[in-house]
Write a protein that holds these residues in place. Structure first.
Motif, short mmCIF file in Angstrom:
data_model
loop_
_atom_site.label_atom_id
_atom_site.label_comp_id
_atom_site.label_asym_id
_atom_site.label_seq_id
_atom_site.Cartn_x
_atom_site.Cartn_y
_atom_site.Cartn_z
N UNK A 111 15.26 38.01 61.86
CA UNK A 111 15.60 39.01 62.87
C UNK A 111 14.33 39.54 63.54
N UNK A 112 13.25 39.68 62.78
CA UNK A 112 11.97 40.11 63.36
C UNK A 112 11.42 39.06 64.32
N UNK A 113 11.55 37.80 63.96
CA UNK A 113 11.11 36.73 64.86
C UNK A 113 11.92 36.77 66.16
N UNK A 114 13.22 36.98 66.04
CA UNK A 114 14.06 37.08 67.24
C UNK A 114 13.66 38.29 68.08
N UNK A 115 13.30 39.38 67.44
CA UNK A 115 12.89 40.58 68.18
C UNK A 115 11.58 40.33 68.93
N UNK A 116 10.65 39.65 68.31
CA UNK A 116 9.38 39.33 68.97
C UNK A 116 9.63 38.41 70.17
N UNK A 117 10.51 37.43 70.00
CA UNK A 117 10.85 36.54 71.11
C UNK A 117 11.58 37.30 72.22
N UNK A 174 7.73 30.00 67.14
CA UNK A 174 7.47 31.27 67.83
C UNK A 174 5.96 31.48 68.02
N UNK A 175 5.18 31.16 67.02
CA UNK A 175 3.73 31.35 67.12
C UNK A 175 3.09 30.47 68.18
N UNK A 176 3.67 29.31 68.42
CA UNK A 176 3.11 28.40 69.42
C UNK A 176 3.67 28.63 70.82
N UNK A 177 4.97 28.77 70.92
CA UNK A 177 5.58 28.79 72.25
C UNK A 177 5.50 30.13 72.96
N UNK A 178 5.49 31.24 72.22
CA UNK A 178 5.43 32.54 72.89
C UNK A 178 4.10 32.73 73.62
N UNK A 179 2.94 32.55 72.96
CA UNK A 179 1.69 32.69 73.72
C UNK A 179 1.54 31.64 74.82
N UNK A 180 1.97 30.41 74.53
CA UNK A 180 1.89 29.35 75.53
C UNK A 180 2.72 29.72 76.76
N UNK A 181 3.93 30.21 76.53
CA UNK A 181 4.79 30.59 77.64
C UNK A 181 4.25 31.75 78.45
N UNK A 197 8.78 31.20 76.25
CA UNK A 197 8.60 32.52 75.65
C UNK A 197 9.84 32.98 74.89
N UNK A 198 11.01 32.48 75.27
CA UNK A 198 12.23 32.99 74.66
C UNK A 198 13.01 31.96 73.86
N UNK A 208 12.97 25.67 57.03
CA UNK A 208 13.60 26.20 58.24
C UNK A 208 12.85 27.44 58.72
N UNK A 209 12.49 28.32 57.79
CA UNK A 209 11.74 29.51 58.16
C UNK A 209 10.40 29.15 58.80
N UNK A 210 9.67 28.21 58.18
CA UNK A 210 8.36 27.81 58.70
C UNK A 210 8.48 27.21 60.10
N UNK A 211 9.49 26.39 60.30
CA UNK A 211 9.67 25.76 61.61
C UNK A 211 9.91 26.82 62.69
#
Length: 146
Positions: free
Chosen positions: A112-118, A58-65, A91-92, A50-53
């Motif tokens: 929580x850090x992943x959510x903050x980056x998003x 986030x690693x793929x969709x944030x820069x793409x967005x 992005x979000x 779940x963490x990896x997914x």
């Protein structure tokens, strides 16, 4: 479509994404505080999957967005609306997923850090007239703008 109408509709999408995130946050907090589910072990195989997914999402969709409009180069307001709406959603989209995982894993801080980056990416995807003018500005000054 007129410029102001495009921005108005994009703002609806922008703020609806935050409302979705707040609904997920409220529901997961309520379920966590009432003990309605058993927290997922973060070191189990399923917990790590779940963490990896969520992290790879986030690693793929944030820069793409964030760079979608620059790659596509929309020529009309309709094309810009589609690209900018995709930018906001891409992005979000990790924001509500990471918040749900945060509570599902028993308040696991990495999510929580992943959510903050998003959330930061969501902030930078805010539609404005200035951003739209800059992104739709033709690279050739002799080319017409629609």
């Amino acid at each position: 479509m007129e410029e102001n109408q495009v921005i108005r509709n994009l703002n609806w999408i922008y703020y609806c994404q935050m409302v979705i995130t707040l609904i997920v946050l409220t529901a997961m907090y309520f379920a966590w505080s009432k003990g309605l589910y058993e927290p997922l072990d973060t070191m189990s195989a399923f917990g790590q999957t779940v963490q990896y997914i969520i992290i790879f999402d986030a690693l793929l969709t944030i820069p793409l967005g964030l760079y979608l409009v620059k790659w596509v180069k929309p020529q009309t307001y309709k094309q810009y609306f589609k690209c900018a709406a995709a930018r906001i959603l891409l992005a979000s989209n990790a924001m509500p997923l990471a918040i749900a995982a945060f509570y599902w894993m028993g308040c696991y801080r990495s999510m929580l850090w992943v959510a903050a980056i998003a959330a930061i990416a969501w902030y930078f995807s805010k539609p404005t007239l200035g951003k739209m003018d800059a992104e739709m500005k033709p690279s050739d000054p002799n080319e017409e703008k629609y």
